[in-house]
Design a protein around this motif. Structure first.
Motif, PDB file in Angstrom:
ATOM      1  N   PHE A 203       0.813  -1.225   0.000  1.00 22.60           N
ATOM      2  CA  PHE A 203       0.000   0.000   0.000  1.00 22.60           C
ATOM      3  C   PHE A 203       0.843   1.270   0.000  1.00 22.60           C
ATOM      4  O   PHE A 203       0.319   2.371   0.011  1.00 22.60           O
ATOM      5  N   THR A 204       2.177   1.109   0.026  1.00 22.04           N
ATOM      6  CA  THR A 204       3.043   2.292  -0.046  1.00 22.04           C
ATOM      7  C   THR A 204       4.062   2.068  -1.168  1.00 22.04           C
ATOM      8  O   THR A 204       4.030   1.026  -1.835  1.00 22.04           O
ATOM      9  N   ASP A 205       4.953   3.021  -1.362  1.00 19.86           N
ATOM     10  CA  ASP A 205       5.907   2.898  -2.470  1.00 19.86           C
ATOM     11  C   ASP A 205       7.272   2.389  -2.031  1.00 19.86           C
ATOM     12  O   ASP A 205       8.095   2.024  -2.870  1.00 19.86           O
ATOM     13  N   CYS A 206       7.514   2.400  -0.734  1.00 17.49           N
ATOM     14  CA  CYS A 206       8.781   1.896  -0.215  1.00 17.49           C
ATOM     15  C   CYS A 206       8.611   1.661   1.284  1.00 17.49           C
ATOM     16  O   CYS A 206       7.998   2.472   1.980  1.00 17.49           O
ATOM     17  N   LEU A 207       9.109   0.532   1.756  1.00 18.96           N
ATOM     18  CA  LEU A 207       9.037   0.211   3.189  1.00 18.96           C
ATOM     19  C   LEU A 207      10.418  -0.166   3.677  1.00 18.96           C
ATOM     20  O   LEU A 207      11.062  -1.050   3.114  1.00 18.96           O
ATOM     21  N   LYS A 208      10.867   0.533   4.710  1.00 18.88           N
ATOM     22  CA  LYS A 208      12.155   0.187   5.319  1.00 18.88           C
ATOM     23  C   LYS A 208      11.903  -0.192   6.773  1.00 18.88           C
ATOM     24  O   LYS A 208      11.194   0.514   7.488  1.00 18.88           O
ATOM     25  N   VAL A 209      12.476  -1.304   7.182  1.00 19.71           N
ATOM     26  CA  VAL A 209      12.302  -1.766   8.556  1.00 19.71           C
ATOM     27  C   VAL A 209      13.682  -1.879   9.200  1.00 19.71           C
ATOM     28  O   VAL A 209      14.547  -2.582   8.672  1.00 19.71           O
ATOM     29  N   THR A 210      13.873  -1.183  10.301  1.00 17.30           N
ATOM     30  CA  THR A 210      15.109  -1.389  11.053  1.00 17.30           C
ATOM     31  C   THR A 210      14.743  -1.736  12.485  1.00 17.30           C
ATOM     32  O   THR A 210      13.786  -1.198  13.043  1.00 17.30           O
ATOM     33  N   SER A 211      15.476  -2.661  13.063  1.00 14.03           N
ATOM     34  CA  SER A 211      15.100  -3.143  14.382  1.00 14.03           C
ATOM     35  C   SER A 211      16.309  -3.671  15.124  1.00 14.03           C
ATOM     36  O   SER A 211      17.236  -4.207  14.511  1.00 14.03           O
TER      37      SER A 211
END
Ligand SMILES: Nc1ncnc2c1ncn2[C@@H]1O[C@H](COP(=O)(O)OP(=O)(O)O)[C@@H](O)[C@H]1O
Ligand SMILES: [Mg+2]
Length: 153
Positions: free
Chosen positions: A125-133
């Motif tokens: 549903f978005t154009d870019c997803l970044k996950v940091t954890s």
């Protein structure tokens, strides 16, 4: 110098800090949607943003803080080119293996109440997803949404 697709200038910004309560999920998604409205998005684009924000906020509450006390940090930056950068962050338990967590249908929910599709929804549903954890430190989700629907009008 090469500029990334999402490296445009910030034209407006808002920050929200909310207790990690499911009662605040509706508030979070409405607030983000209201702020993004400045970019004149189409209804369908705003619906996408709301869904993605809901998934991210729910994850902070149920996974990050495991339904215990905590704060959800939301930052929305409106960038040149009708782009919203949405960051949703918790200081909860963190994710051991982010690429595994991002797989469709992957869930650590033992009760069988979760679908494991949250990251997939955020991504589609978005154009870019970044996950940091970081385990024991928390998780940060950054989503970019390009409002393109009316750019040719
Ligand atoms: N903010 C978070 N903090 C800790 N773990 C998370 C967080 N967000 C997601 N996860 C982990 O990633 C998994 C996949 O998330 P998601 O795709 O939203 O599926 P679901 O929430 O249905 O389990 C979760 O089951 C959880 O283990
Ligand atoms: Mg989820």
């Amino acid at each position: 110098m090469k500029r990334s697709r999402f490296g445009g200038k910030v034209i407006n910004k808002m920050q929200l800090k909310l207790p990690a309560l499911s009662a605040n999920e509706g508030m979070a998604r409405a607030a983000v949607a209201a702020f993004c409205a400045q970019l004149d998005p189409m209804a369908v684009e705003i619906a996408d943003v709301k869904c993605a924000v809901s998934e991210a906020v729910t994850n902070c509450i149920v996974h990050g803080y495991r339904d215990k006390e905590g704060i959800i940090y939301i930052t929305v930056s409106l960038l040149e080119g009708r782009i919203a950068k949405i960051e949703i962050k918790d200081r909860g338990c963190g994710i051991e293996d982010v690429s595994e967590a991002r797989q469709p249908l992957f869930t650590t929910d033992a009760a069988g109440e979760r679908s494991g599709m949250g990251f997939t929804v955020m991504e589609s549903f978005t154009d870019c997803l970044k996950v940091t954890s970081r385990v024991g430190k928390g998780t940060s989700i950054v989503m970019y949404k390009v409002f393109g629907g009316r750019s040719d009008t």
